[in-house]
Scaffold this motif. Structure first.
Motif, PDB file in Angstrom:
ATOM      1  N   HIS A  44      74.533 108.906  -5.255  1.00 36.82           N
ATOM      2  CA  HIS A  44      74.661 108.220  -4.305  1.00 36.82           C
ATOM      3  C   HIS A  44      76.653 108.658  -3.607  1.00 36.82           C
ATOM      4  N   GLU A  45      76.286 108.500  -2.312  1.00 39.80           N
ATOM      5  CA  GLU A  45      77.381 109.019  -1.761  1.00 39.80           C
ATOM      6  C   GLU A  45      78.216 108.025  -0.904  1.00 39.80           C
ATOM      7  N   ASP A  46      79.089 107.548  -1.024  1.00 34.25           N
ATOM      8  CA  ASP A  46      79.592 106.903  -0.336  1.00 34.25           C
ATOM      9  C   ASP A  46      80.787 107.124   0.076  1.00 34.25           C
ATOM     10  N   LEU A  47      81.507 107.136   1.396  1.00 33.67           N
ATOM     11  CA  LEU A  47      82.171 108.663   2.420  1.00 33.67           C
ATOM     12  C   LEU A  47      83.143 107.634   3.190  1.00 33.67           C
ATOM     13  N   GLU A  48      82.675 106.302   3.073  1.00 35.23           N
ATOM     14  CA  GLU A  48      83.725 105.456   3.655  1.00 35.23           C
ATOM     15  C   GLU A  48      84.988 104.818   2.259  1.00 35.23           C
ATOM     16  N   ARG A  49      84.407 105.127   1.109  1.00 35.37           N
ATOM     17  CA  ARG A  49      84.976 104.659   0.126  1.00 35.37           C
ATOM     18  C   ARG A  49      85.372 105.493  -0.699  1.00 35.37           C
ATOM     19  N   ASP A  50      85.214 106.954  -0.205  1.00 36.98           N
ATOM     20  CA  ASP A  50      85.190 108.365  -0.843  1.00 36.98           C
ATOM     21  C   ASP A  50      85.434 108.564  -2.258  1.00 36.98           C
ATOM     22  N   PHE A  51      83.831 108.270  -2.684  1.00 38.60           N
ATOM     23  CA  PHE A  51      83.478 108.715  -3.761  1.00 38.60           C
ATOM     24  C   PHE A  51      82.350 108.973  -3.411  1.00 38.60           C
ATOM     25  N   ILE A  52      81.821 109.754  -4.937  1.00 39.19           N
ATOM     26  CA  ILE A  52      79.779 110.030  -5.168  1.00 39.19           C
ATOM     27  C   ILE A  52      79.658 110.249  -6.772  1.00 39.19           C
ATOM     28  N   ILE A  53      78.681 109.630  -7.101  1.00 42.38           N
ATOM     29  CA  ILE A  53      78.025 109.952  -8.650  1.00 42.38           C
ATOM     30  C   ILE A  53      77.308 111.243  -8.194  1.00 42.38           C
ATOM     31  N   ILE A  54      77.392 111.778  -9.359  1.00 43.22           N
ATOM     32  CA  ILE A  54      76.340 112.287  -9.649  1.00 43.22           C
ATOM     33  C   ILE A  54      75.227 112.589 -11.022  1.00 43.22           C
ATOM     34  N   ASP A  55      74.491 113.890 -10.629  1.00 46.30           N
ATOM     35  CA  ASP A  55      74.076 113.752 -12.797  1.00 46.30           C
ATOM     36  C   ASP A  55      74.389 115.384 -12.452  1.00 46.30           C
ATOM     37  N   LYS A  56      75.050 115.244 -13.951  1.00 44.57           N
ATOM     38  CA  LYS A  56      76.115 116.775 -14.652  1.00 44.57           C
ATOM     39  C   LYS A  56      74.895 117.038 -15.452  1.00 44.57           C
ATOM     40  N   PRO A  57      74.289 118.069 -15.343  1.00 45.40           N
ATOM     41  CA  PRO A  57      73.338 119.245 -16.348  1.00 45.40           C
ATOM     42  C   PRO A  57      74.261 119.477 -17.498  1.00 45.40           C
ATOM     43  N   GLY A  58      73.435 119.604 -18.865  1.00 44.83           N
ATOM     44  CA  GLY A  58      74.052 121.241 -19.685  1.00 44.83           C
ATOM     45  C   GLY A  58      74.221 121.472 -19.485  1.00 44.83           C
ATOM     46  N   SER A  59      74.852 122.090 -19.952  1.00 48.66           N
ATOM     47  CA  SER A  59      75.904 123.259 -20.358  1.00 48.66           C
ATOM     48  C   SER A  59      76.765 123.893 -18.966  1.00 48.66           C
ATOM     49  N   ILE A  60      76.752 123.057 -18.101  1.00 50.21           N
ATOM     50  CA  ILE A  60      78.154 122.997 -16.660  1.00 50.21           C
ATOM     51  C   ILE A  60      79.270 122.315 -17.639  1.00 50.21           C
ATOM     52  N   PRO A  61      80.109 123.269 -17.793  1.00 46.73           N
ATOM     53  CA  PRO A  61      81.663 122.750 -17.893  1.00 46.73           C
ATOM     54  C   PRO A  61      82.106 122.035 -16.487  1.00 46.73           C
ATOM     55  N   VAL A  62      82.738 120.292 -16.497  1.00 43.01           N
ATOM     56  CA  VAL A  62      83.024 119.883 -15.366  1.00 43.01           C
ATOM     57  C   VAL A  62      84.638 121.160 -14.600  1.00 43.01           C
ATOM     58  N   HIS A  63      85.398 121.333 -15.631  1.00 45.08           N
ATOM     59  CA  HIS A  63      86.858 121.806 -14.900  1.00 45.08           C
ATOM     60  C   HIS A  63      86.482 123.790 -14.899  1.00 45.08           C
ATOM     61  N   ALA A  64      86.528 124.704 -14.155  1.00 49.55           N
ATOM     62  CA  ALA A  64      86.998 125.799 -14.709  1.00 49.55           C
ATOM     63  C   ALA A  64      87.832 126.412 -16.293  1.00 49.55           C
TER      64      ALA A  64
END
Length: 388
Positions: A44-64
């Protein structure tokens, strides 16, 4: 948490830096650990309200973090999806897959974070654990403590932060001897007590760790009991120095900062040489070399230095085995790579480096410039030239 047998991705990092007056280049050739090839999906992408919803796969860290940079979720969203800046509101463990809400502005991220803190937004987790989990609701109310941040290890400890988890079984599969559990966070009517690895550690405490958890469901680390009921917390000062694997027994220990030449101090060398010169007939007692003080990581005492409480022998053993398993997974690169320990000037082995002359001073007896005409050519210098 789920594994993925797809082709892993791998990234080569090259980095350089430049100083102002002097030119200094630092090039890093580094392969980041591979992650799943399952792509990140924008649900989901809501550019008007400045947020997105994503599906994160396993094995990928959120931050560096650690050896991950380009393969972190934040960098993927900015580099692959073209978002100028993203602000994470909630986070998931690297090995955990699931939905995340991402702010596209700091203001929106702050508002969403307040809703999480107020309990307006609830998170639901589904986990597959080992064994046949009880059919009735199970409540675990055990404090959790991070004892090693380098390895990301958490245990049940009386001095930890309070944490409460309520599990409900959805399904039991007799063929794989695993159970599917459901957990709502925060529980209805309960205060917010989200802790690092809370679900994973509480399930391990119950004797039903997550089925494919490489940290809390590994017999090489915890033994056959897999940490059921917690581990011993009696403090101890016993430590074991790092031991290389069998194939590197003859190689220098990369954790050791002392060399054989440093085992005898300079005053002791001068004293021994003086006695040998002045008295050739009289037998002089040998000077016992004074061993330098070893650093904590040379003796193994770096384990527990970042822990808020003294560690038990069992906790030290868990951390030691966890480090060894990590080294093995990385092909023992810590023992194979050349590590420079700069306790003094670095001199390549077998080569001589001539000292540079004093700056802004002409060589004694050399030609001087009288201010007229061109300056005389400088005398030939071999400064900086390596000679075998």
């Amino acid at each position: 948490m789920a594994t993925d047998s797809s082709t892993p991705l791998n990234v080569l990092r090259l980095r350089s830096c430049t100083l102002t007056s002097a030119f200094c280049r630092n090039i890093v050739h580094r392969h980041e650990p591979p992650v799943t090839s399952t792509p990140v999906r924008i649900l989901h992408e809501d550019l008007e309200r400045d947020f997105i919803i994503i599906d994160k796969p396993g094995s990928i860290p959120v931050h560096a973090t650690g050896r991950y940079f380009y393969l972190s979720l934040v960098e993927i969203l900015q580099n692959d999806f073209g978002y100028k800046k993203v602000y994470t509101v909630n986070r998931l463990d690297r090995l955990t897959s699931g939905l995340m809400i991402i702010g596209l502005s700091s203001k929106r991220a702050h508002l969403l974070a307040e809703e999480f803190l107020a309990g307006t937004i609830k998170k639901e987790y589904i986990a597959r654990c080992t064994g046949e989990f009880p059919a009735e609701e199970v409540i675990v109310d055990q404090p959790l403590l991070t004892v090693d941040r380098q390895m990301g290890l958490n245990i049940v400890h009386p001095d930890g932060k309070q944490a409460k988890t309520v599990f409900n079984r959805l399904h039991y599969d007799a063929n794989t001897n695993t159970s599917v559990l459901h957990y709502v966070f925060p529980p209805s009517g309960q205060p917010l007590t989200g802790r690092s690895h809370q679900i994973r550690v509480h399930l391990q405490f119950l004797g039903h760790p997550i089925a494919n958890d490489p940290l809390y469901s590994e017999t090489r680390i915890w033994g056959e009991n897999l940490g059921k009921g917690g581990i011993d917390v009696t403090p101890t000062e016993e430590r074991i120095a790092p031991i290389p694997p069998p194939q590197f027994q003859g190689s220098p220990n990369p954790e050791r900062l002392t060399t054989p030449e440093q085992l005898i101090s300079k005053p002791q060398q001068d004293e021994a040489e003086s006695k040998a010169d002045t008295s050739a007939s009289a037998a002089q007692p040998s000077v016992e070399p004074e061993k330098p003080k070893l650093l904590p990581r040379e003796t193994g005492h770096d384990i527990g230095m970042g822990s808020p409480v003294p560690l038990s022998a069992e906790a030290v053993g868990v951390i030691t085995r966890l480090r060894n398993m990590k080294d093995e997974d990385e092909d023992w690169s810590r023992w194979r790579d050349v590590v420079f320990k700069a306790k003094a000037l670095l001199h390549p082995q077998g080569m001589k480096i001539k000292a540079a002359p004093p700056q802004n001073q002409r060589k004694r007896g050399g030609p001087a410039w009288n201010g007229e005409g061109s300056m005389p050519p400088p005398p030939p210098s071999d400064t900086g030239v390596y000679s075998p």
